[in-house]
Design a protein around this motif. Sequence first.
Motif, short mmCIF file in Angstrom:
data_model
loop_
_atom_site.label_atom_id
_atom_site.label_comp_id
_atom_site.label_asym_id
_atom_site.label_seq_id
_atom_site.Cartn_x
_atom_site.Cartn_y
_atom_site.Cartn_z
N ALA A 242 14.09 56.10 40.84
CA ALA A 242 14.27 57.54 41.01
C ALA A 242 14.47 57.92 42.47
O ALA A 242 15.03 58.97 42.77
CB ALA A 242 13.09 58.30 40.41
N GLY B 89 16.37 56.25 44.52
CA GLY B 89 17.76 55.94 44.88
C GLY B 89 17.90 55.08 46.12
O GLY B 89 18.99 54.95 46.68
N SER C 126 28.06 54.91 38.37
CA SER C 126 28.46 56.19 38.98
C SER C 126 29.97 56.32 39.07
O SER C 126 30.49 57.43 39.03
CB SER C 126 27.80 56.36 40.35
OG SER C 126 28.26 55.38 41.25
N TYR D 270 18.61 55.52 38.08
CA TYR D 270 18.06 56.79 37.61
C TYR D 270 19.09 57.91 37.76
O TYR D 270 19.65 58.38 36.79
CB TYR D 270 16.76 57.13 38.33
CG TYR D 270 16.09 58.35 37.76
CD1 TYR D 270 15.39 58.27 36.57
CD2 TYR D 270 16.20 59.59 38.38
CE1 TYR D 270 14.79 59.39 36.01
CE2 TYR D 270 15.61 60.71 37.82
CZ TYR D 270 14.91 60.61 36.64
OH TYR D 270 14.34 61.72 36.08
N ALA D 271 19.40 58.29 38.99
CA ALA D 271 20.31 59.42 39.23
C ALA D 271 21.70 59.15 38.65
O ALA D 271 22.39 60.09 38.22
CB ALA D 271 20.41 59.71 40.72
N GLU D 272 22.10 57.90 38.59
CA GLU D 272 23.42 57.56 38.08
C GLU D 272 23.59 57.91 36.60
O GLU D 272 24.70 58.13 36.13
CB GLU D 272 23.71 56.07 38.30
CG GLU D 272 23.84 55.67 39.75
CD GLU D 272 22.49 55.48 40.46
OE1 GLU D 272 22.50 55.19 41.67
OE2 GLU D 272 21.42 55.62 39.81
N TRP D 273 22.47 57.97 35.87
CA TRP D 273 22.52 58.31 34.46
C TRP D 273 22.51 59.82 34.23
O TRP D 273 22.92 60.29 33.17
CB TRP D 273 21.34 57.70 33.71
CG TRP D 273 21.29 56.21 33.74
CD1 TRP D 273 20.30 55.43 34.29
CD2 TRP D 273 22.24 55.28 33.19
NE1 TRP D 273 20.59 54.10 34.12
CE2 TRP D 273 21.77 53.97 33.45
CE3 TRP D 273 23.45 55.43 32.50
CZ2 TRP D 273 22.46 52.84 33.04
CZ3 TRP D 273 24.14 54.29 32.10
CH2 TRP D 273 23.64 53.03 32.37
N LYS D 274 22.04 60.57 35.20
CA LYS D 274 21.88 62.02 35.05
C LYS D 274 23.23 62.68 34.75
O LYS D 274 24.18 62.52 35.51
CB LYS D 274 21.26 62.61 36.33
CG LYS D 274 21.01 64.08 36.27
CD LYS D 274 19.78 64.39 35.48
CE LYS D 274 19.47 65.88 35.61
NZ LYS D 274 18.61 66.33 34.57
#
Length: 195
Positions: free
Chosen positions: A61, A63, A78, A106-110
């Motif tokens: 999370a 990154g 991404s 984490y952020a790449e899935w958001k």
Amino acid sequence: MSTRTRPLIRLVVGSVRPVRVGDQIAEVLAPVIAEAADAEVEIVDLADLALPLLDEPRMPALGDYAQEHTKAWAATVSGADGIVLLSPQYNGGYPASVKNAIDYLYAEWKDKPIEIVTYGGHGGGLAAKQLRDVLAFIGADLGENDAAITLAREAYGPDWRLADPAAAVADGLDEVRAGARALGERVRGRELVYS
């Protein structure tokens, strides 16, 4: 700047077993998804990525990735406009290789548009349900059109590979097309990723 005019969908093969059929299924599904989604489709095989069990020193999370394999996997996810996650169903769930690949990032899935395709002797609905729970928790943009491909025991050859992959998955192609069309619509409603 890329010269792509169509979205890029990455079809992720989730099985990493030495003897498996996910790679065969992906080869059949890639052109079907490309046509239905009006997109470029690139197969990404977790077996080729060879991600070790999560070995990042800090939580994803943040990154702040330290490992080169994590950075490469993050760029793969991404850089896709959408993802089709192709997972087998093992013992009523999805394999550790898929969970490990998800947990690396984490952020790449958001808000990433994702469709789920599962396969197995029982189709894969239980694996899809578990995947939906995990991907929803991390904020992925999940479609409503999971596809489950039931593989008959007779579809396997003596080497435990599919004797005729196209015939083995034929009954599930309508569900795959429906999901791919919906995914294509969702990704075209966004700004395309050009890397």
